[in-house]
Design an enzyme around this catalytic site. Structure first.
Site, mmCIF file in Angstrom:
data_model
loop_
_atom_site.group_PDB
_atom_site.id
_atom_site.type_symbol
_atom_site.label_atom_id
_atom_site.label_comp_id
_atom_site.label_asym_id
_atom_site.label_seq_id
_atom_site.Cartn_x
_atom_site.Cartn_y
_atom_site.Cartn_z
ATOM 1 N N SER A 138 39.197 34.441 50.751
ATOM 2 C CA SER A 138 37.773 34.145 50.548
ATOM 3 C C SER A 138 37.239 33.176 51.604
ATOM 4 O O SER A 138 37.997 32.410 52.209
ATOM 5 C CB SER A 138 37.550 33.539 49.165
ATOM 6 O OG SER A 138 38.094 34.373 48.175
HETATM 7 N N1 SAH Z 1 42.614 33.757 46.119
HETATM 8 C C1 SAH Z 1 42.898 34.533 47.295
HETATM 9 C C2 SAH Z 1 41.838 35.584 47.537
HETATM 10 C C3 SAH Z 1 42.401 36.878 47.149
HETATM 11 S S1 SAH Z 1 41.341 38.288 47.131
HETATM 12 C C4 SAH Z 1 43.121 33.671 48.511
HETATM 13 O O1 SAH Z 1 42.933 32.452 48.440
HETATM 14 O O2 SAH Z 1 43.540 34.204 49.546
HETATM 15 C C5 SAH Z 1 41.705 38.875 45.517
HETATM 16 C C6 SAH Z 1 43.141 39.232 45.217
HETATM 17 O O3 SAH Z 1 43.180 39.672 43.872
HETATM 18 C C7 SAH Z 1 43.698 40.359 46.058
HETATM 19 O O4 SAH Z 1 44.845 39.923 46.726
HETATM 20 C C8 SAH Z 1 44.041 41.438 45.018
HETATM 21 O O5 SAH Z 1 45.206 42.168 45.326
HETATM 22 C C9 SAH Z 1 44.202 40.620 43.756
HETATM 23 N N2 SAH Z 1 44.013 41.341 42.492
HETATM 24 C C10 SAH Z 1 43.152 42.339 42.200
HETATM 25 N N3 SAH Z 1 43.280 42.728 40.926
HETATM 26 C C11 SAH Z 1 44.260 41.950 40.385
HETATM 27 C C12 SAH Z 1 44.864 41.881 39.093
HETATM 28 N N4 SAH Z 1 44.510 42.683 38.085
HETATM 29 N N5 SAH Z 1 45.837 40.965 38.889
HETATM 30 C C13 SAH Z 1 46.244 40.140 39.896
HETATM 31 N N6 SAH Z 1 45.710 40.183 41.134
HETATM 32 C C14 SAH Z 1 44.738 41.059 41.379
#
Ligand code: SAH
Length: 234
Positions: free
Chosen positions: A85
């Site tokens: 993000s």
């Molecule tokens: N917090 C992260 C941003 C990640 S983007 C950072 O600091 O880099 C969102 C993430 O959520 C992605 O990696 C995606 O694979 C994950 N995601 C999507 N659906 C999910 C679920 N049901 N359970 C766990 N992770 C999930």
């Protein structure tokens, strides 16, 4: 021949070290500018959040190819169709949960591990779940290498939360869900706060603050946002 070769080999080391420390300095300057211009200037004032954003070296969490953009005002690709993000969004979501040192926090969507690291600088425990196994493994390894001992990473669907470590003082969801998952509300402590983007991939998504107060669940819409989708198979 040998002395001159030695000279090259030996003199190469300080040059290399100088190169690394020059990079580090550039990243440190970029990080300070990021906090001043993107975070503080836009109204984030929680001291713990500002300190964490100043401390966590975001360039470790982005792929090599994007490292020079690590402190830019934007999300970046981290592979597997996912993103880290935008720095401001990380700071904003962290401030919304009003983190305190004793907090037990759950994050859904570990991704690069950056948001987890920011949380772990401020709170006691961070439990984080990532559905893409490769990303969960990479993040776990990186966070261990960086010395975090208060972050636990799990690969799987975060829809059901992490019952063994519940209840949580705060929950941060970093993928956009169609609706607020019930198990996450259940795993929130009385007085606890969850931040979660809600809305479809091509719709306008809304960042929501969910608060459990006197047994009631209060939901506030706080900002329009854009996140990758929350993957959940019924
Ligand atoms: N917090 C992260 C941003 C990640 S983007 C950072 O600091 O880099 C969102 C993430 O959520 C992605 O990696 C995606 O694979 C994950 N995601 C999507 N659906 C999910 C679920 N049901 N359970 C766990 N992770 C999930």
């Amino acid at each position: 021949m040998i002395p001159s070769l030695l000279k090259i080999v030996c003199s190469g080391i300080p040059v290399l070290l100088l190169g690394i420390s020059f990079q580090q300095d550039r990243f440190a300057v970029a990080r300070e500018q990021m906090v001043n211009q993107q975070i503080e200037a836009r109204g984030i004032s929680h001291r713990g959040v500002l300190a964490a954003m100043r401390k966590v070296e975001r360039h470790h969490f982005v792929p090599e190819a994007y490292r020079q953009l690590a402190y830019a005002d934007q999300p970046l690709p981290i592979g597997y169709g996912q993103t880290i993000s935008q720095p401001y969004i990380v700071a904003y979501m962290t401030e919304l949960i009003q983190p305190r040192p004793h907090y037990n926090v759950l994050e859904i969507g570990t991704g690069s591990g950056y948001q987890a690291a920011v949380l772990a600088e401020i709170t006691a425990w961070v439990y984080t779940i990532e559905i893409v196994e490769e990303l969960a493994c990479q993040a776990e390894e990186l966070l261990l290498n960086l010395g975090y001992k208060n972050i636990y990473v799990k690969a799987g669907d975060g829809y059901s939360g992490w019952k063994e470590h519940a209840p949580f003082d705060a929950i941060v969801v970093t993928a956009a869900a169609d609706s607020i998952p019930k198990p996450l509300v259940e795993q929130l402590k009385e007085g606890g706060i969850m931040v979660i983007p809600v809305g479809g991939e091509h719709q306008i998504q809304t960042l929501k603050v969910v608060e459990k107060k006197n047994g009631k669940v209060i939901i506030l819409n706080v900002a329009p946002v854009r996140f990758v989708p929350f993957i959940h198979k019924e």
